[in-house]
Design a protein around this motif. Structure first.
Motif, PDB file in Angstrom:
ATOM      1  N   LEU A 100     -78.551 -56.129  32.514  1.00 13.27           N
ATOM      2  CA  LEU A 100     -78.661 -54.796  31.936  1.00 13.27           C
ATOM      3  C   LEU A 100     -78.965 -54.969  30.463  1.00 13.27           C
ATOM      4  CD1 LEU A 100     -78.449 -51.729  32.386  1.00 13.27           C
ATOM      5  CD2 LEU A 100     -76.060 -51.907  31.650  1.00 13.27           C
ATOM      6  N   ARG A 101     -80.075 -54.380  30.025  1.00 13.66           N
ATOM      7  CA  ARG A 101     -80.516 -54.535  28.651  1.00 13.66           C
ATOM      8  C   ARG A 101     -80.812 -53.183  28.030  1.00 13.66           C
ATOM      9  NH1 ARG A 101     -85.028 -58.872  26.674  1.00 13.66           N
ATOM     10  NH2 ARG A 101     -86.458 -57.237  27.243  1.00 13.66           N
ATOM     11  N   GLN A 102     -80.481 -53.052  26.762  1.00 15.01           N
ATOM     12  CA  GLN A 102     -80.847 -51.882  25.976  1.00 15.01           C
ATOM     13  C   GLN A 102     -82.026 -52.313  25.108  1.00 15.01           C
ATOM     14  OE1 GLN A 102     -78.089 -50.662  22.921  1.00 15.01           O
ATOM     15  NE2 GLN A 102     -78.512 -48.523  23.399  1.00 15.01           N
ATOM     16  N   THR A 103     -83.107 -51.525  25.145  1.00 10.51           N
ATOM     17  CA  THR A 103     -84.308 -51.839  24.377  1.00 10.51           C
ATOM     18  C   THR A 103     -84.679 -50.654  23.512  1.00 10.51           C
ATOM     19  OG1 THR A 103     -85.132 -53.388  26.033  1.00 10.51           O
ATOM     20  CG2 THR A 103     -86.770 -52.432  24.555  1.00 10.51           C
ATOM     21  N   ILE A 104     -85.092 -50.949  22.293  1.00 10.26           N
ATOM     22  CA  ILE A 104     -85.595 -49.937  21.374  1.00 10.26           C
ATOM     23  C   ILE A 104     -87.022 -50.307  21.010  1.00 10.26           C
ATOM     24  CG2 ILE A 104     -85.338 -48.883  19.087  1.00 10.26           C
ATOM     25  CD1 ILE A 104     -82.309 -49.500  19.329  1.00 10.26           C
ATOM     26  N   ILE A 105     -87.917 -49.336  21.140  1.00  8.69           N
ATOM     27  CA  ILE A 105     -89.312 -49.518  20.736  1.00  8.69           C
ATOM     28  C   ILE A 105     -89.562 -48.573  19.564  1.00  8.69           C
ATOM     29  CG2 ILE A 105     -91.735 -49.502  21.440  1.00  8.69           C
ATOM     30  CD1 ILE A 105     -90.745 -49.669  24.366  1.00  8.69           C
ATOM     31  N   GLU A 106     -89.839 -49.137  18.417  1.00  8.66           N
ATOM     32  CA  GLU A 106     -90.087 -48.347  17.215  1.00  8.66           C
ATOM     33  C   GLU A 106     -91.434 -47.626  17.324  1.00  8.66           C
ATOM     34  OE1 GLU A 106     -87.919 -47.805  14.880  1.00  8.66           O
ATOM     35  OE2 GLU A 106     -86.457 -49.255  15.611  1.00  8.66           O
ATOM     36  N   PRO A 107     -91.649 -46.539  16.556  1.00 13.43           N
ATOM     37  CA  PRO A 107     -92.947 -45.880  16.562  1.00 13.43           C
ATOM     38  C   PRO A 107     -94.066 -46.897  16.289  1.00 13.43           C
ATOM     39  CG  PRO A 107     -91.363 -44.528  15.407  1.00 13.43           C
ATOM     40  CD  PRO A 107     -90.685 -45.848  15.689  1.00 13.43           C
ATOM     41  N   GLY A 108     -95.086 -46.873  17.137  1.00 14.78           N
ATOM     42  CA  GLY A 108     -96.189 -47.828  17.025  1.00 14.78           C
ATOM     43  C   GLY A 108     -95.914 -49.153  17.720  1.00 14.78           C
ATOM     44  N   GLY A 109     -94.704 -49.354  18.237  1.00 15.98           N
ATOM     45  CA  GLY A 109     -94.333 -50.610  18.877  1.00 15.98           C
ATOM     46  C   GLY A 109     -94.830 -50.712  20.308  1.00 15.98           C
ATOM     47  N   SER A 110     -94.861 -51.953  20.811  1.00 22.81           N
ATOM     48  CA  SER A 110     -95.362 -52.224  22.155  1.00 22.81           C
ATOM     49  C   SER A 110     -94.697 -53.465  22.726  1.00 22.81           C
ATOM     50  CB  SER A 110     -96.878 -52.442  22.102  1.00 22.81           C
ATOM     51  OG  SER A 110     -97.356 -52.944  23.326  1.00 22.81           O
ATOM     52  N   SER A 111     -94.508 -53.465  24.034  1.00 27.49           N
ATOM     53  CA  SER A 111     -93.970 -54.636  24.740  1.00 27.49           C
ATOM     54  C   SER A 111     -95.028 -55.706  24.943  1.00 27.49           C
ATOM     55  CB  SER A 111     -93.434 -54.214  26.110  1.00 27.49           C
ATOM     56  OG  SER A 111     -94.499 -53.782  26.941  1.00 27.49           O
ATOM     57  N   GLY A 112     -96.294 -55.353  24.795  1.00 30.65           N
ATOM     58  CA  GLY A 112     -97.382 -56.229  25.217  1.00 30.65           C
ATOM     59  C   GLY A 112     -97.528 -56.121  26.731  1.00 30.65           C
ATOM     60  N   TRP A 113     -98.686 -56.459  27.242  1.00 31.70           N
ATOM     61  CA  TRP A 113     -98.933 -56.385  28.678  1.00 31.70           C
ATOM     62  C   TRP A 113     -98.145 -57.480  29.380  1.00 31.70           C
ATOM     63  CZ3 TRP A 113    -101.353 -52.724  31.503  1.00 31.70           C
ATOM     64  CH2 TRP A 113    -101.997 -51.727  30.769  1.00 31.70           C
ATOM     65  N   HIS A 114     -97.500 -57.133  30.494  1.00 36.10           N
ATOM     66  CA  HIS A 114     -96.660 -58.073  31.211  1.00 36.10           C
ATOM     67  C   HIS A 114     -96.375 -57.566  32.625  1.00 36.10           C
ATOM     68  CE1 HIS A 114     -93.875 -55.025  29.696  1.00 36.10           C
ATOM     69  NE2 HIS A 114     -93.065 -55.369  30.683  1.00 36.10           N
ATOM     70  N   TYR A 115     -95.722 -58.412  33.396  1.00 37.65           N
ATOM     71  CA  TYR A 115     -95.184 -57.998  34.699  1.00 37.65           C
ATOM     72  C   TYR A 115     -93.822 -58.673  34.880  1.00 37.65           C
ATOM     73  CZ  TYR A 115     -96.531 -62.506  36.778  1.00 37.65           C
ATOM     74  OH  TYR A 115     -96.653 -63.836  37.063  1.00 37.65           O
ATOM     75  N   HIS A 116     -93.133 -58.304  35.949  1.00 34.39           N
ATOM     76  CA  HIS A 116     -91.790 -58.826  36.217  1.00 34.39           C
ATOM     77  C   HIS A 116     -91.749 -59.471  37.597  1.00 34.39           C
ATOM     78  CE1 HIS A 116     -90.422 -56.528  32.760  1.00 34.39           C
ATOM     79  NE2 HIS A 116     -91.123 -55.517  33.237  1.00 34.39           N
ATOM     80  N   ASP A 117     -90.972 -60.546  37.727  1.00 33.04           N
ATOM     81  CA  ASP A 117     -90.777 -61.194  39.032  1.00 33.04           C
ATOM     82  C   ASP A 117     -89.846 -60.382  39.921  1.00 33.04           C
ATOM     83  OD1 ASP A 117     -92.391 -63.331  38.276  1.00 33.04           O
ATOM     84  OD2 ASP A 117     -90.700 -64.580  37.662  1.00 33.04           O
ATOM     85  N   GLY A 118     -89.022 -59.558  39.323  1.00 36.15           N
ATOM     86  CA  GLY A 118     -88.081 -58.729  40.074  1.00 36.15           C
ATOM     87  C   GLY A 118     -88.359 -57.254  39.842  1.00 36.15           C
ATOM     88  N   THR A 119     -87.522 -56.428  40.425  1.00 31.49           N
ATOM     89  CA  THR A 119     -87.638 -54.980  40.296  1.00 31.49           C
ATOM     90  C   THR A 119     -86.785 -54.495  39.134  1.00 31.49           C
ATOM     91  OG1 THR A 119     -88.006 -54.768  42.658  1.00 31.49           O
ATOM     92  CG2 THR A 119     -87.262 -52.798  41.513  1.00 31.49           C
ATOM     93  N   LEU A 120     -87.285 -53.501  38.401  1.00 30.88           N
ATOM     94  CA  LEU A 120     -86.543 -52.922  37.287  1.00 30.88           C
ATOM     95  C   LEU A 120     -86.267 -51.454  37.562  1.00 30.88           C
ATOM     96  CD1 LEU A 120     -87.877 -55.450  35.995  1.00 30.88           C
ATOM     97  CD2 LEU A 120     -88.012 -54.145  33.901  1.00 30.88           C
ATOM     98  N   LEU A 121     -85.094 -51.004  37.132  1.00 32.14           N
ATOM     99  CA  LEU A 121     -84.753 -49.588  37.096  1.00 32.14           C
ATOM    100  C   LEU A 121     -84.579 -49.236  35.624  1.00 32.14           C
ATOM    101  CD1 LEU A 121     -82.199 -49.476  40.007  1.00 32.14           C
ATOM    102  CD2 LEU A 121     -84.578 -48.734  40.041  1.00 32.14           C
ATOM    103  N   VAL A 122     -85.289 -48.206  35.178  1.00 31.24           N
ATOM    104  CA  VAL A 122     -85.360 -47.880  33.754  1.00 31.24           C
ATOM    105  C   VAL A 122     -84.932 -46.434  33.537  1.00 31.24           C
ATOM    106  CG1 VAL A 122     -86.887 -47.777  31.737  1.00 31.24           C
ATOM    107  CG2 VAL A 122     -87.341 -49.454  33.556  1.00 31.24           C
ATOM    108  N   VAL A 123     -84.125 -46.215  32.494  1.00 30.76           N
ATOM    109  CA  VAL A 123     -83.750 -44.870  32.058  1.00 30.76           C
ATOM    110  C   VAL A 123     -84.219 -44.721  30.617  1.00 30.76           C
ATOM    111  CG1 VAL A 123     -81.862 -43.259  31.609  1.00 30.76           C
ATOM    112  CG2 VAL A 123     -81.689 -44.891  33.497  1.00 30.76           C
ATOM    113  N   VAL A 124     -84.987 -43.666  30.346  1.00 29.07           N
ATOM    114  CA  VAL A 124     -85.391 -43.352  28.980  1.00 29.07           C
ATOM    115  C   VAL A 124     -84.284 -42.495  28.387  1.00 29.07           C
ATOM    116  CG1 VAL A 124     -87.136 -42.274  27.507  1.00 29.07           C
ATOM    117  CG2 VAL A 124     -87.831 -43.403  29.641  1.00 29.07           C
ATOM    118  N   THR A 125     -83.593 -43.015  27.367  1.00 30.13           N
ATOM    119  CA  THR A 125     -82.462 -42.284  26.791  1.00 30.13           C
ATOM    120  C   THR A 125     -82.814 -41.585  25.483  1.00 30.13           C
ATOM    121  OG1 THR A 125     -81.613 -44.280  25.718  1.00 30.13           O
ATOM    122  CG2 THR A 125     -80.775 -43.771  27.914  1.00 30.13           C
ATOM    123  N   ARG A 126     -83.971 -41.900  24.920  1.00 30.26           N
ATOM    124  CA  ARG A 126     -84.431 -41.208  23.706  1.00 30.26           C
ATOM    125  C   ARG A 126     -85.925 -41.405  23.564  1.00 30.26           C
ATOM    126  NH1 ARG A 126     -83.265 -42.493  17.343  1.00 30.26           N
ATOM    127  NH2 ARG A 126     -84.090 -40.525  16.590  1.00 30.26           N
TER     128      ARG A 126
END
Length: 126
Positions: free
Chosen positions: A32-58
């Motif tokens: 379980l991870r908390q991630t913050i993406i600042e305005p203009g920020g990006s994760s870069g293109w990627h994929y995951h070996d497993g399944t993710l469940l994501v909640v947008v909290t802000r």
């Protein structure tokens, strides 16, 4: 225990994450991870070996896949990211406030949280 945010490795820009918990069970790792993406920020293109469940909290998350079709998730939205290289995507913040995500990774034991891939052709030149 104090938890520090750590900046993600390239090609991510303007993102920071911290692990809230991690455990293994039955050949799977749950993170379980908390991630913050600042305005203009990006994760870069990627994929995951497993399944993710994501909640947008802000904020509002821009989350296109390999076809570059616009996909937007707003605060309160829960969504699932499928696994494997057939599902590349990017997580971006095109808004003016930070995007906060709470992400549950269900990965094969020993897999990285993500694998970087080149941007699809439809993304190049944007």
């Amino acid at each position: 225990m104090r938890r520090e945010y750590q900046v993600n490795a390239a090609p991510a820009q303007g993102t920071a994450s911290r692990v809230l918990f991690r455990f293994a069970l039955g050949g799977r790792e749950f993170v379980l991870r908390q991630t913050i993406i600042e305005p203009g920020g990006s994760s870069g293109w990627h994929y995951h070996d497993g399944t993710l469940l994501v909640v947008v909290t802000r904020g509002t998350l821009d989350h296109p896949g390999a076809d570059c079709a616009p996909v937007v998730y707003r605060r309160g939205r829960v969504f699932r990211e499928p696994s494997g290289p057939s599902y590349p995507h990017v997580a971006r913040n095109r808004g003016s406030v930070p995007v906060h995500l709470c992400v549950l990774y269900v990965n094969p034991l020993g897999s990285p949280l993500s694998r970087s891939v080149p941007a699809p052709e439809c993304e190049k030149g944007r």
